[in-house]
Design an enzyme around this catalytic site. Structure first.
Site, PDB file in Angstrom:
ATOM      1  N   LYS A  95       4.672   1.653  -4.145  1.00  0.00           N
ATOM      2  CA  LYS A  95       3.345   1.668  -4.762  1.00  0.00           C
ATOM      3  C   LYS A  95       2.234   1.768  -3.716  1.00  0.00           C
ATOM      4  CE  LYS A  95       4.872  -0.767  -8.912  1.00  0.00           C
ATOM      5  NZ  LYS A  95       6.258  -1.089  -8.499  1.00  0.00           N
ATOM      6  N   ARG A  96       2.382   2.703  -2.805  1.00  0.00           N
ATOM      7  CA  ARG A  96       1.393   2.890  -1.758  1.00  0.00           C
ATOM      8  C   ARG A  96       0.147   3.570  -2.307  1.00  0.00           C
ATOM      9  NH1 ARG A  96       3.530  -0.955   1.156  1.00  0.00           N
ATOM     10  NH2 ARG A  96       5.204  -0.334   2.592  1.00  0.00           N
TER      11      ARG A  96
END
Length: 270
Positions: A95-96
């Site tokens: 979930k960058r």
């Protein structure tokens, strides 16, 4: 082989839309395994060996490795899949989402350090934060859209000119971000109505769907809402219900049984 091709091949070869989430909590490992990186790696390898012919993907969650300093176990788990079951894609759940120069480094982390086939990202900072991932044409970029958690509505349902924000995200990803045909959307199994609305907006764009199993998503409603015309289009993740189906030495066999049950249940509605 590009990510989209690899995923489509795995759907067909294993007749499965199931993704096993590799979320190894050291405190929940079977008692005969050590509570360290070596135990995590042994656990993951056993789960992978037991389920590889029943899944379309694996999804290791980076936080479970980083929290206990087991990043090397993450790298070795992915390497184990790539060496022994190379047809199964690996989605790194990280979930960058950050500014361009930092995003560049996150892309290197996911695709070069860990050799994942795809990575999850957060679209909140816009296209320039996603571009370092998107330009990797052979890799998958899995964009958060309408997530499975209860607080998803706080921002994702906000009204934008008469439409919920998650619909705007879905359309932007499908129409503007997907030039390399390497995008997916994250849509929670707990919201089948929203899944159906997004499917109508984006055509055959694949969905990564968490929220079945421990989170209680309804499989029949989900599959009917999200499947594509050919009965695919979904990567349906289950983590805890599969990983911790047994706390004994038979944990891998129990995981296999749960994976098969989920695959067969999903296939009943395809």
């Amino acid at each position: 082989m590009r990510f989209a091709e690899k995923l489509a091949a795995a759907w067909a070869a294993n007749d499965s839309l199931v993704c096993v989430g590799l979320d190894p909590d050291p405190q929940r490992l079977p008692a005969h395994l050590s509570r360290d990186a070596a135990g995590i790696l042994a656990f993951n390898r056993a789960i992978i060996d037991a389920t590889h012919d029943l899944v379309c993907a694996y999804k290791p969650q980076i936080a479970y490795f980083a929290a206990c300093g087991a990043e090397e176990a993450l790298r070795e788990s992915i390497a184990y899949i790539r060496c022994n079951y190379p047809a199964i894609p690996v989605i790194l759940d990280a979930k960058r989402g950050d500014i361009g120069s930092t995003a560049e480094q996150y892309a290197v982390e996911a695709f070069d350090r860990y050799a994942a086939d795809a990575v999850t990202i957060n679209p909140y900072m816009g296209h320039d934060s996603a571009e370092p991932f998107l330009r990797r044409a052979d890799k998958g970029v899995v964009v958060l859209c309408r997530t499975s958690n209860p607080g998803a509505a706080d921002f994702q349902d906000l009204d934008v000119d008469g439409r919920p924000l998650y619909e705007i995200v879905a359309e932007n990803v499908a129409r503007k971000w997907n030039a390399n045909n390497n995008c997916m959307l994250v849509l929670g199994a707990t919201w089948p109505e929203q899944v159906a609305r997004v499917r109508a907006l984006v055509g055959d764009l694949p969905f990564l769907v968490p929220g079945v199993g421990a989170q209680g998503g309804d499989v029949e409603k989900l599959v009917r809402a999200g499947r594509t015309a050919d009965g695919a289009g979904l990567v349906i993740n289950s983590s805890r219900a599969i990983l911790y189906a047994s706390s004994g030495e038979d944990f891998a066999e129990a995981a296999r049984n749960e994976t098969r049950k989920l695959r067969d249940l999903i296939n009943a509605y395809r």
